[in-house]
Design an enzyme around this catalytic site. Sequence first.
Site, PDB file in Angstrom:
ATOM      1  N   ASN A  23      -7.788   1.921 -12.216  1.00 26.33           N
ATOM      2  CA  ASN A  23      -6.621   1.012 -11.801  1.00 26.33           C
ATOM      3  C   ASN A  23      -5.501   1.554 -12.007  1.00 26.33           C
ATOM      4  O   ASN A  23      -5.262   2.219 -13.198  1.00 26.33           O
ATOM      5  CB  ASN A  23      -6.934  -0.468 -12.515  1.00 26.33           C
ATOM      6  CG  ASN A  23      -5.764  -1.336 -11.968  1.00 26.33           C
ATOM      7  OD1 ASN A  23      -5.187  -1.402 -10.877  1.00 26.33           O
ATOM      8  ND2 ASN A  23      -5.203  -1.940 -12.978  1.00 26.33           N
TER       9      ASN A  23
ATOM     10  N   ASP B 251      -6.807  -5.563 -17.821  1.00 28.52           N
ATOM     11  CA  ASP B 251      -5.946  -4.222 -18.243  1.00 28.52           C
ATOM     12  C   ASP B 251      -6.452  -4.040 -19.382  1.00 28.52           C
ATOM     13  O   ASP B 251      -5.445  -3.545 -20.315  1.00 28.52           O
ATOM     14  CB  ASP B 251      -4.469  -4.821 -17.915  1.00 28.52           C
ATOM     15  CG  ASP B 251      -4.089  -4.979 -16.467  1.00 28.52           C
ATOM     16  OD1 ASP B 251      -3.144  -5.904 -16.241  1.00 28.52           O
ATOM     17  OD2 ASP B 251      -4.787  -4.410 -15.722  1.00 28.52           O
TER      18      ASP B 251
ATOM     19  N   ASP C 251     -12.025  -2.787 -17.029  1.00 27.63           N
ATOM     20  CA  ASP C 251     -13.534  -3.405 -17.688  1.00 27.63           C
ATOM     21  C   ASP C 251     -13.351  -4.657 -17.299  1.00 27.63           C
ATOM     22  O   ASP C 251     -12.526  -5.192 -16.446  1.00 27.63           O
ATOM     23  CB  ASP C 251     -13.141  -3.070 -19.289  1.00 27.63           C
ATOM     24  CG  ASP C 251     -12.087  -3.742 -19.813  1.00 27.63           C
ATOM     25  OD1 ASP C 251     -11.841  -3.345 -20.913  1.00 27.63           O
ATOM     26  OD2 ASP C 251     -11.127  -4.733 -19.213  1.00 27.63           O
TER      27      ASP C 251
ATOM     28  N   GLY D  25       0.781  -1.422   0.025  1.00 28.78           N
ATOM     29  CA  GLY D  25       0.020  -0.054   0.123  1.00 28.78           C
ATOM     30  C   GLY D  25       0.737   1.428   0.095  1.00 28.78           C
ATOM     31  O   GLY D  25       0.495   2.350   0.513  1.00 28.78           O
TER      32      GLY D  25
ATOM     33  N   SER E 249       0.256   3.512 -16.020  1.00 27.43           N
ATOM     34  CA  SER E 249      -0.994   3.758 -16.446  1.00 27.43           C
ATOM     35  C   SER E 249      -1.889   4.004 -15.366  1.00 27.43           C
ATOM     36  O   SER E 249      -2.021   3.026 -14.477  1.00 27.43           O
ATOM     37  CB  SER E 249      -1.203   2.735 -17.486  1.00 27.43           C
ATOM     38  OG  SER E 249      -0.114   2.384 -18.462  1.00 27.43           O
TER      39      SER E 249
ATOM     40  N   HIS F 112      -1.610   0.800 -12.990  1.00 25.12           N
ATOM     41  CA  HIS F 112      -0.665  -0.331 -13.483  1.00 25.12           C
ATOM     42  C   HIS F 112       0.663   0.061 -13.762  1.00 25.12           C
ATOM     43  O   HIS F 112       0.890   1.108 -14.425  1.00 25.12           O
ATOM     44  CB  HIS F 112      -1.327  -0.979 -14.686  1.00 25.12           C
ATOM     45  CG  HIS F 112      -0.930  -2.345 -15.297  1.00 25.12           C
ATOM     46  ND1 HIS F 112      -1.056  -3.396 -14.438  1.00 25.12           N
ATOM     47  CD2 HIS F 112       0.103  -2.286 -16.166  1.00 25.12           C
ATOM     48  CE1 HIS F 112      -0.152  -4.355 -15.195  1.00 25.12           C
ATOM     49  NE2 HIS F 112       0.378  -3.900 -16.125  1.00 25.12           N
TER      50      HIS F 112
HETATM   51  N1  LIG Z   1     -11.961  -7.163 -14.200  1.00 19.33           N
HETATM   52  C1  LIG Z   1     -10.764  -6.709 -13.861  1.00 19.33           C
HETATM   53  N2  LIG Z   1     -10.412  -6.820 -12.702  1.00 19.33           N
HETATM   54  C2  LIG Z   1      -9.106  -6.242 -12.320  1.00 19.33           C
HETATM   55  C3  LIG Z   1      -8.383  -5.667 -13.097  1.00 19.33           C
HETATM   56  C4  LIG Z   1      -8.780  -5.466 -14.432  1.00 19.33           C
HETATM   57  O1  LIG Z   1      -8.360  -4.985 -15.414  1.00 19.33           O
HETATM   58  N3  LIG Z   1     -10.214  -6.092 -14.860  1.00 19.33           N
HETATM   59  N4  LIG Z   1      -6.968  -5.400 -12.790  1.00 19.33           N
HETATM   60  C5  LIG Z   1      -6.641  -5.731 -11.954  1.00 19.33           C
HETATM   61  C6  LIG Z   1      -5.074  -5.196 -11.503  1.00 19.33           C
HETATM   62  N5  LIG Z   1      -4.082  -5.992 -12.342  1.00 19.33           N
HETATM   63  C7  LIG Z   1      -3.290  -5.311 -12.928  1.00 19.33           C
HETATM   64  O2  LIG Z   1      -3.434  -3.887 -13.130  1.00 19.33           O
HETATM   65  C8  LIG Z   1      -4.124  -7.399 -12.013  1.00 19.33           C
HETATM   66  C9  LIG Z   1      -4.061  -7.887 -10.859  1.00 19.33           C
HETATM   67  C10 LIG Z   1      -4.082  -9.340 -10.783  1.00 19.33           C
HETATM   68  C11 LIG Z   1      -4.069 -10.132 -11.783  1.00 19.33           C
HETATM   69  C12 LIG Z   1      -4.311 -11.720 -11.651  1.00 19.33           C
HETATM   70  O3  LIG Z   1      -3.805 -12.380 -12.516  1.00 19.33           O
HETATM   71  N6  LIG Z   1      -4.684 -12.018 -10.402  1.00 19.33           N
HETATM   72  C13 LIG Z   1      -4.869 -13.481  -9.949  1.00 19.33           C
HETATM   73  C14 LIG Z   1      -4.191 -13.832  -8.859  1.00 19.33           C
HETATM   74  C15 LIG Z   1      -2.828 -13.434  -9.082  1.00 19.33           C
HETATM   75  C16 LIG Z   1      -1.877 -13.581  -7.587  1.00 19.33           C
HETATM   76  O4  LIG Z   1      -2.549 -13.536  -6.793  1.00 19.33           O
HETATM   77  O5  LIG Z   1      -0.545 -13.162  -7.465  1.00 19.33           O
HETATM   78  C17 LIG Z   1      -6.166 -13.648  -9.830  1.00 19.33           C
HETATM   79  O6  LIG Z   1      -7.371 -12.736  -9.591  1.00 19.33           O
HETATM   80  O7  LIG Z   1      -6.692 -15.037  -9.462  1.00 19.33           O
HETATM   81  C18 LIG Z   1      -4.281  -9.648 -12.986  1.00 19.33           C
HETATM   82  C19 LIG Z   1      -4.265  -8.242 -13.204  1.00 19.33           C
HETATM   83  C20 LIG Z   1      -7.514  -5.834 -10.789  1.00 19.33           C
HETATM   84  N7  LIG Z   1      -8.641  -6.390 -11.132  1.00 19.33           N
HETATM   85  N1  LIG Z   2      -1.617  -5.418 -12.038  1.00 17.80           N
HETATM   86  C1  LIG Z   2      -1.783  -4.555 -10.659  1.00 17.80           C
HETATM   87  C2  LIG Z   2      -0.389  -4.158 -10.176  1.00 17.80           C
HETATM   88  O1  LIG Z   2       0.553  -4.652 -10.599  1.00 17.80           O
HETATM   89  N2  LIG Z   2      -0.495  -3.188  -9.501  1.00 17.80           N
HETATM   90  C3  LIG Z   2       0.622  -2.487  -8.906  1.00 17.80           C
HETATM   91  O2  LIG Z   2       1.254  -2.915  -7.594  1.00 17.80           O
HETATM   92  C4  LIG Z   2       1.658  -2.000  -7.208  1.00 17.80           C
HETATM   93  C5  LIG Z   2       1.401  -1.877  -5.595  1.00 17.80           C
HETATM   94  O3  LIG Z   2       2.126  -1.158  -4.686  1.00 17.80           O
HETATM   95  P1  LIG Z   2       1.965  -0.555  -3.264  1.00 17.80           P
HETATM   96  O4  LIG Z   2       1.125  -1.851  -2.694  1.00 17.80           O
HETATM   97  O5  LIG Z   2       3.268  -0.511  -2.697  1.00 17.80           O
HETATM   98  O6  LIG Z   2       1.067   0.608  -3.360  1.00 17.80           O
HETATM   99  C6  LIG Z   2       1.587  -0.752  -7.886  1.00 17.80           C
HETATM  100  O7  LIG Z   2       2.966  -0.507  -8.656  1.00 17.80           O
HETATM  101  C7  LIG Z   2       0.505  -0.918  -8.682  1.00 17.80           C
HETATM  102  O8  LIG Z   2       0.474  -0.296  -9.905  1.00 17.80           O
END
Ligand SMILES: Nc1nc2c(c(=O)[nH]1)N[C@@H](CN(C=O)c1ccc(C(=O)N[C@@H](CCC(=O)O)C(=O)O)cc1)CN2
Ligand SMILES: NCC(=O)N[C@@H]1O[C@H](COP(=O)([O-])[O-])[C@@H](O)[C@H]1O
Length: 196
Positions: free
Chosen positions: A106, A144, A140, A12, A135, A108
């Site tokens: 989100n 991503d 959606d 966080g 980003s 990223h």
């Molecule tokens: N419907 C959506 N939900 C989320 C999105 C999105 O674009 N559409 N973005 C994510 C955040 N993210 C990337 O920015 C991201 C986070 C996690 C995963 C993923 O594969 N998660 C797995 C578990 C992975 C792990 O625990 O290490 C899961 O959900 O099973 C992909 C993209 C937030 N939600």
């Molecule tokens: N795909 C989602 C993803 O990778 N999110 C990324 O997790 C980090 C959280 O850092 P933080 O817990 O130190 O704020 C951030 O860099 C965020 O963009």
Amino acid sequence: MLSLVVLISGGGSNLRALLAEAEHADFPARVLAVGSDRDADGLVHAEEFRIPSFTVPLSSFPTREDWGKELLSQIQQWRPDVVVLSGFMRLLPGEVVRALSPGLLNTHPALLPEFPGAHAVADAIAAGVSETGASVILVDEGVDTGPVIAQERVPVLPGDSEETLHDRVKTVERRLLSDVIRGIAAGRIRLEEYPT
Ligand SMILES: Nc1nc2c(c(=O)[nH]1)N[C@@H](CN(C=O)c1ccc(C(=O)N[C@@H](CCC(=O)O)C(=O)O)cc1)CN2
Ligand SMILES: NCC(=O)N[C@@H]1O[C@H](COP(=O)([O-])[O-])[C@@H](O)[C@H]1O
């Protein structure tokens, strides 16, 4: 004053930066609550800033859809204008995305559509790119694939580790998110005008 709920899964640090900025009188948003899918280390920042928090573990529900219903219920109790995913590492079911859109952002740590998913910084390092980015997108039902609201390039320096690169990217993420929130609050950014 824009009302936010922020969702996290990890340390966080970006949440903390947002909470600190929201303490300034000129910041046009306030964080109503912080949510997580686990007992995230970052919840300590909500406690420090005296912001309510809630935890909805995926493992406590038989399906992702059931989990999503409870998460959505917890979020909607706060009636936020915008929900910010800030290191929230769970894919949201379509029902949740549809219910919260377009007020669902989100951050990223990559220059989407490059390096989507849960391991963007590691993937950029592995790919040997000379630059990546940060980003802010609308969420959606894909992974991503939502429209980009803001993004900025970040150089990959010789000898960068995943940690050093991620730290550099995070500093840009924090500024981008702050600028997007200010833009939404001022009416310069209208989320409903983005295609989803
Ligand atoms: N419907 C959506 N939900 C989320 C999105 C999105 O674009 N559409 N973005 C994510 C955040 N993210 C990337 O920015 C991201 C986070 C996690 C995963 C993923 O594969 N998660 C797995 C578990 C992975 C792990 O625990 O290490 C899961 O959900 O099973 C992909 C993209 C937030 N939600
Ligand atoms: N795909 C989602 C993803 O990778 N999110 C990324 O997790 C980090 C959280 O850092 P933080 O817990 O130190 O704020 C951030 O860099 C965020 O963009």
